[in-house]
Structure formats: structure tokens, C-alpha cells
Design a protein around this motif. Sequence first.
Motif, PDB file in Angstrom:
ATOM      1  N   ASP A   1     -14.427  27.146  14.445  1.00 21.37           N
ATOM      2  CA  ASP A   1     -15.797  27.433  14.004  1.00 21.37           C
ATOM      3  C   ASP A   1     -16.468  28.457  14.909  1.00 21.37           C
ATOM      4  OD1 ASP A   1     -15.542  25.693  11.898  1.00 21.37           O
ATOM      5  OD2 ASP A   1     -16.637  24.051  12.862  1.00 21.37           O
ATOM      6  N   GLN A   2     -16.202  28.370  16.193  1.00 22.08           N
ATOM      7  CA  GLN A   2     -16.788  29.320  17.134  1.00 22.08           C
ATOM      8  C   GLN A   2     -16.182  30.708  16.941  1.00 22.08           C
ATOM      9  OE1 GLN A   2     -15.828  26.937  20.575  1.00 22.08           O
ATOM     10  NE2 GLN A   2     -17.997  26.525  20.953  1.00 22.08           N
ATOM     11  N   MET A   3     -14.890  30.758  16.652  1.00 21.57           N
ATOM     12  CA  MET A   3     -14.238  32.036  16.402  1.00 21.57           C
ATOM     13  C   MET A   3     -14.809  32.671  15.136  1.00 21.57           C
ATOM     14  SD  MET A   3     -12.144  34.300  17.451  1.00 21.57           S
ATOM     15  CE  MET A   3     -11.089  33.521  18.640  1.00 21.57           C
ATOM     16  N   LEU A   4     -14.986  31.875  14.092  1.00 22.02           N
ATOM     17  CA  LEU A   4     -15.581  32.383  12.855  1.00 22.02           C
ATOM     18  C   LEU A   4     -16.978  32.934  13.120  1.00 22.02           C
ATOM     19  CD1 LEU A   4     -15.579  32.834   9.789  1.00 22.02           C
ATOM     20  CD2 LEU A   4     -16.384  30.472   9.542  1.00 22.02           C
ATOM     21  N   ALA A   5     -17.768  32.201  13.889  1.00 22.18           N
ATOM     22  CA  ALA A   5     -19.126  32.652  14.209  1.00 22.18           C
ATOM     23  C   ALA A   5     -19.097  33.972  14.975  1.00 22.18           C
ATOM     24  CB  ALA A   5     -19.871  31.585  14.998  1.00 22.18           C
ATOM     25  N   ALA A   6     -18.159  34.106  15.913  1.00 21.81           N
ATOM     26  CA  ALA A   6     -18.041  35.350  16.682  1.00 21.81           C
ATOM     27  C   ALA A   6     -17.653  36.516  15.770  1.00 21.81           C
ATOM     28  CB  ALA A   6     -17.017  35.176  17.804  1.00 21.81           C
ATOM     29  N   LEU A   7     -16.700  36.281  14.867  1.00 20.65           N
ATOM     30  CA  LEU A   7     -16.287  37.340  13.940  1.00 20.65           C
ATOM     31  C   LEU A   7     -17.418  37.696  12.972  1.00 20.65           C
ATOM     32  CD1 LEU A   7     -12.622  36.220  13.248  1.00 20.65           C
ATOM     33  CD2 LEU A   7     -13.359  38.239  14.523  1.00 20.65           C
ATOM     34  N   GLN A   8     -18.218  36.716  12.586  1.00 22.16           N
ATOM     35  CA  GLN A   8     -19.369  37.001  11.723  1.00 22.16           C
ATOM     36  C   GLN A   8     -20.394  37.863  12.454  1.00 22.16           C
ATOM     37  OE1 GLN A   8     -20.232  32.906  10.678  1.00 22.16           O
ATOM     38  NE2 GLN A   8     -19.382  33.170   8.625  1.00 22.16           N
ATOM     39  N   LYS A   9     -20.575  37.626  13.754  1.00 20.39           N
ATOM     40  CA  LYS A   9     -21.489  38.453  14.541  1.00 20.39           C
ATOM     41  C   LYS A   9     -20.970  39.882  14.642  1.00 20.39           C
ATOM     42  CE  LYS A   9     -23.782  37.011  18.099  1.00 20.39           C
ATOM     43  NZ  LYS A   9     -24.166  36.439  19.407  1.00 20.39           N
ATOM     44  N   ILE A  10     -19.658  40.029  14.807  1.00 19.07           N
ATOM     45  CA  ILE A  10     -19.065  41.365  14.855  1.00 19.07           C
ATOM     46  C   ILE A  10     -19.297  42.073  13.526  1.00 19.07           C
ATOM     47  CG2 ILE A  10     -16.878  42.635  14.958  1.00 19.07           C
ATOM     48  CD1 ILE A  10     -15.952  40.534  17.038  1.00 19.07           C
ATOM     49  N   ARG A  11     -19.047  41.365  12.406  1.00 15.12           N
ATOM     50  CA  ARG A  11     -19.259  41.974  11.097  1.00 15.12           C
ATOM     51  C   ARG A  11     -20.711  42.415  10.944  1.00 15.12           C
ATOM     52  NH1 ARG A  11     -17.689  40.240   4.933  1.00 15.12           N
ATOM     53  NH2 ARG A  11     -18.983  41.842   3.976  1.00 15.12           N
ATOM     54  N   GLN A  12     -21.646  41.551  11.333  1.00 13.57           N
ATOM     55  CA  GLN A  12     -23.067  41.874  11.214  1.00 13.57           C
ATOM     56  C   GLN A  12     -23.409  43.128  12.035  1.00 13.57           C
ATOM     57  OE1 GLN A  12     -25.667  38.832  12.734  1.00 13.57           O
ATOM     58  NE2 GLN A  12     -27.449  39.658  11.686  1.00 13.57           N
ATOM     59  N   ALA A  13     -22.877  43.220  13.254  1.00 14.25           N
ATOM     60  CA  ALA A  13     -23.134  44.382  14.102  1.00 14.25           C
ATOM     61  C   ALA A  13     -22.536  45.651  13.501  1.00 14.25           C
ATOM     62  CB  ALA A  13     -22.577  44.142  15.497  1.00 14.25           C
ATOM     63  N   VAL A  14     -21.328  45.555  12.962  1.00 12.23           N
ATOM     64  CA  VAL A  14     -20.682  46.716  12.355  1.00 12.23           C
ATOM     65  C   VAL A  14     -21.481  47.186  11.138  1.00 12.23           C
ATOM     66  CG1 VAL A  14     -18.628  47.491  11.080  1.00 12.23           C
ATOM     67  CG2 VAL A  14     -18.367  46.216  13.209  1.00 12.23           C
ATOM     68  N   GLU A  15     -21.869  46.249  10.279  1.00  7.30           N
ATOM     69  CA  GLU A  15     -22.619  46.625   9.079  1.00  7.30           C
ATOM     70  C   GLU A  15     -23.997  47.201   9.421  1.00  7.30           C
ATOM     71  OE1 GLU A  15     -20.789  43.807   5.584  1.00  7.30           O
ATOM     72  OE2 GLU A  15     -22.406  42.945   6.793  1.00  7.30           O
ATOM     73  N   ALA A  16     -24.603  46.694  10.488  1.00  7.73           N
ATOM     74  CA  ALA A  16     -25.936  47.176  10.872  1.00  7.73           C
ATOM     75  C   ALA A  16     -25.884  48.542  11.545  1.00  7.73           C
ATOM     76  CB  ALA A  16     -26.607  46.167  11.807  1.00  7.73           C
ATOM     77  N   GLY A  17     -24.809  48.820  12.286  1.00 11.13           N
ATOM     78  CA  GLY A  17     -24.781  50.040  13.076  1.00 11.13           C
ATOM     79  C   GLY A  17     -23.844  51.127  12.614  1.00 11.13           C
ATOM     80  N   CYS A  18     -23.126  50.899  11.528  1.00 12.94           N
ATOM     81  CA  CYS A  18     -22.128  51.881  11.076  1.00 12.94           C
ATOM     82  C   CYS A  18     -22.261  52.129   9.576  1.00 12.94           C
ATOM     83  CB  CYS A  18     -20.717  51.372  11.378  1.00 12.94           C
ATOM     84  SG  CYS A  18     -20.415  51.012  13.118  1.00 12.94           S
ATOM     85  N   ASP A  19     -21.741  53.272   9.135  1.00 10.88           N
ATOM     86  CA  ASP A  19     -21.751  53.624   7.714  1.00 10.88           C
ATOM     87  C   ASP A  19     -20.468  53.143   7.050  1.00 10.88           C
ATOM     88  OD1 ASP A  19     -24.176  54.948   8.063  1.00 10.88           O
ATOM     89  OD2 ASP A  19     -23.209  56.902   8.370  1.00 10.88           O
ATOM     90  N   ASN A  20     -20.601  52.524   5.870  1.00 10.44           N
ATOM     91  CA  ASN A  20     -19.446  52.050   5.117  1.00 10.44           C
ATOM     92  C   ASN A  20     -18.850  53.204   4.316  1.00 10.44           C
ATOM     93  OD1 ASN A  20     -17.536  50.764   3.580  1.00 10.44           O
ATOM     94  ND2 ASN A  20     -18.921  49.246   2.721  1.00 10.44           N
ATOM     95  N   MET A  21     -17.624  53.570   4.642  1.00  9.09           N
ATOM     96  CA  MET A  21     -16.935  54.661   3.961  1.00  9.09           C
ATOM     97  C   MET A  21     -15.974  54.149   2.900  1.00  9.09           C
ATOM     98  SD  MET A  21     -17.980  57.557   5.179  1.00  9.09           S
ATOM     99  CE  MET A  21     -19.602  56.851   5.167  1.00  9.09           C
TER     100      MET A  21
END
Length: 146
Positions: free
Chosen positions: A75-95
Motif C-alpha cells: 500500500d505504501q509503494m502504491l501511494a508513492a507511485l501515485q505521488k510520482i504520477r501526480q508530480a509527472v502529470e502536474a509538471g510535464c506535458d503528455n506526448m
Amino acid sequence: MICYRLRCRTGHEFEGWYRDSATFAQLQAGGLLSCPECGNADVQQALMAPAIARQSRTAQAETVAEKPAGAVLPDQMLAALQKIRQAVEAGCDNMGSRFAEEALRIHHKEAPERGIYGQASEEDRAMLAEEGVTTLTIPWVRRADG
């Protein structure tokens, strides 16, 4: 894969698995690492003792069955990966499927430098590596809010 023993500023220790030391350094510099217990983003490598002796199959099975103190739970690993996804989506352009094409354009200074994400085939990743473009492959988990 390389396993690092990590420690947050508040003293929690945990493990992190990375493709190589450069991947760890890039995630750390981008503020994409956080403590699974308290969420603190000030994460540093902790001292580790190297594994020298190889265990028998029985000893390996026993070691895996035991949960070491501070181990990251699924569960903690999933939460960490979700935070990474959120940061990527917030700070990067989806190509999307144009990721490799745009990464190459950025590398050749034909497009503005910025963070991007999207899908790339094995052939695309190999071509980008030959061109000197650094990419990261991350598990793309479901969003935390949905």
C-alpha cells in the motif's frame, strides 16, 4: 536493479529499488522521493552493509518470509507511485505516442526544453539512448483520486 537503504529527515528508514544510481539521483533531485511513513521529501541514502555471503535456498526463503523493520508495504509503494504520477502529470506535458519524436526534438533543440511523458516502444527507447537522450520508465499506476 539496485536497492538503497534510505532515511528521511525525521529518521524513518526504508528501502527503495532503482534501475541504477543515475535513476535514483534524478528522482532525488526532482523531489520525487518521499518517506512512505510520513511523506517527508527530504530523503537521503542511509549507510548499508553490503551483502557478501550467499544464502542457501532455505535461508533465502526464510529471509523473504520475515518482514524487516521499516520495509515498504504494498500500500505504501502504491501511494508513492501515485505521488510520482501526480508530480509527472502536474509538471510535464503528455506526448502520448509521440513521446520519442518530441524527446528527440527537445534533444536537438528543435522544441523548447521541458519535461514530457508518454509511451515509447523498446525500439524507441533504444533509439533515444543511442542519441544520448536520458529517459526513465516508471510504473504507471491508477490515480490516487480515482
